[in-house]
Design a protein around this motif. Structure first.
Motif, mmCIF file in Angstrom:
data_model
loop_
_atom_site.group_PDB
_atom_site.id
_atom_site.type_symbol
_atom_site.label_atom_id
_atom_site.label_comp_id
_atom_site.label_asym_id
_atom_site.label_seq_id
_atom_site.Cartn_x
_atom_site.Cartn_y
_atom_site.Cartn_z
ATOM 1 N N GLU A 12 -4.430 -0.722 -7.824
ATOM 2 C CA GLU A 12 -5.734 -0.206 -7.417
ATOM 3 C C GLU A 12 -5.548 1.184 -6.816
ATOM 4 N N ILE A 65 0.858 -1.182 0.000
ATOM 5 C CA ILE A 65 0.000 0.000 0.000
ATOM 6 C C ILE A 65 0.896 1.234 0.000
ATOM 7 N N ARG A 67 -4.462 10.872 -0.642
ATOM 8 C CA ARG A 67 -5.065 11.612 0.469
ATOM 9 C C ARG A 67 -5.003 13.115 0.188
ATOM 10 N N PHE A 84 1.045 5.380 -0.075
ATOM 11 C CA PHE A 84 0.261 6.593 0.201
ATOM 12 C C PHE A 84 0.880 7.781 -0.530
ATOM 13 N N LEU A 129 -7.095 4.376 -4.928
ATOM 14 C CA LEU A 129 -8.184 4.752 -4.028
ATOM 15 C C LEU A 129 -7.979 6.168 -3.531
ATOM 16 N N TYR A 130 -9.078 6.817 -3.170
ATOM 17 C CA TYR A 130 -9.003 8.169 -2.616
ATOM 18 C C TYR A 130 -9.521 8.130 -1.190
ATOM 19 N N LEU A 131 -8.726 8.679 -0.272
ATOM 20 C CA LEU A 131 -9.080 8.713 1.137
ATOM 21 C C LEU A 131 -9.204 10.167 1.558
ATOM 22 N N GLN A 162 -1.435 -1.205 -4.144
ATOM 23 C CA GLN A 162 -2.597 -0.345 -3.910
ATOM 24 C C GLN A 162 -2.098 1.068 -3.603
ATOM 25 N N VAL A 196 -3.008 4.785 -2.428
ATOM 26 C CA VAL A 196 -4.035 5.522 -1.684
ATOM 27 C C VAL A 196 -3.700 7.004 -1.736
#
Length: 333
Positions: A319, A271, A302, A273, A321-323, A298, A300
């Motif tokens: 993958e 993961i 932010r 960030f 993703l938006y956090l 993955q 992420v």
């Protein structure tokens, strides 16, 4: 073919009840052999290909290793069933036909013997010279079929005609092993010592340990412990006694590949960030490094929603993703 003929004779001499017991034992045999079939099939094309190309060392290696691994896997599948046949049949069936346990044990022993020559038959057929081979092979089958028919006529115990299949399997195993050795010019003594003797010796040692040191508990826990105990003991004995160093390394590599493919790979996820546009280059470098290690990635995001579209536009194998951070304001008084 011979099994079907003997099954018909059982139906003729002893009726439907015994035939039902044989049918159940054949279902168990088919289930066990299907699990092994995918593995043994992978050796056959390699044997034929290397024989055609004249790579005799590779053919010998596949011939020896394939037979040992086939017996190894078959013993791990069949021995727990052989030692706990009545318990397993009682869990599976409400009314167990008589002699089902005996027929199941005999047919699994036949499968064990047959697995020793899983590569021999393929090797002989790769030569294309199979006329005399087929004649002798079918002659052995017919001979033991007539012996079983005599057993029927003389009213021997129910399991004796089925034992003729076991004796037939042993005879065929030695014959197929002998012919396969002649095809590639290796010593029959070396082959039978390395494959048959070592694997059967380790098998019977493991079987003796399991039989002489039973685990006495009750209920379903007893059955599970017995199954696991039998598998571990048989596996250790055959691994230490039946295989040589090269074959042990091959087995460890095979197990390691299966583990990484089906289990460990799913656990390896990285993961990454990203909280600012200035970190995009670092994120991409980290992505390439993790991907080279065959890990799933993955990313992420932010606080910077525009970066989600940017990373998705790169068509990365990751993958995205938006956090979002939720700010909770203090209530006004």
């Amino acid at each position: 073919g011979s099994e079907m003929c003997i099954r018909d004779r059982y139906n003729m001499f002893y009726g439907v009840a015994v035939n039902a017991a044989i049918g159940i034992s054949n279902q168990i045999h088919a289930a066990v052999w299907t699990l092994l079939g995918n593995f043994t099939t992978s050796f056959n094309p390699q044997i034929t290909k290397n024989y055609a190309s004249g790579d005799w060392n590779r053919v010998k290696q596949l011939h020896f290793t394939g037979a040992k691994l086939s017996f190894f896997l078959m013993s791990l599948l069949s021995v727990p069933i052989i030692l706990n046949t009545k318990h397993l049949l009682g869990l599976w069936l409400i009314d167990v036909p008589p002699y089902t346990d005996v027929f199941t044990q005999i047919i699994l022993c036949i499968a064990l013997i047959s697995s020793l020559t899983s590569t021999s038959n393929t090797l002989v057929r790769s030569t294309g010279k199979i006329k005399s081979y087929e004649l002798i092979l079918n002659g052995i089958i017919v001979f033991f079929f007539f012996l079983s028919f005599i057993c029927f006529r003389l009213h021997f115990p129910l399991y004796v005609p089925y034992l003729m299949l076991l004796f037939s399997s042993v005879t065929l195993s030695f014959f197929e092993g002998y012919r396969s050795c002649k095809c590639i010019g290796i010593s029959c003594r070396r082959y039978f010592y390395s494959v048959h003797f070592r694997m059967l010796l380790s098998f019977f040692i493991g079987l003796s340990v399991v039989s002489f040191f039973p685990l006495e508990t009750e209920g379903i826990i007893y059955l599970l412990v017995r199954l696991l105990y039998a598998v571990i003991v048989i596996a250790l004995c055959e691994y230490l006694i039946g295989f040589n160093n090269r074959e042990r390394n091959f087995l460890k590599q095979t197990v390691s590949k299966i583990w990484h493919k089906f289990f460990w790979y799913k656990m390896k996820k990285s993961i990454i960030f990203c909280q600012a546009s200035a970190k995009v280059a670092s994120v991409l470098n980290c992505y390439e490094r993790e991907l080279s290690k065959q890990r799933s990635v993955q990313i992420v995001i932010r606080n910077v929603p525009n970066l989600v579209k940017f990373f998705k536009s790169l068509n990365l194998k990751a993958e995205v993703l938006y956090l979002s951070l939720i700010h909770i304001s203090e209530p006004t008084r």
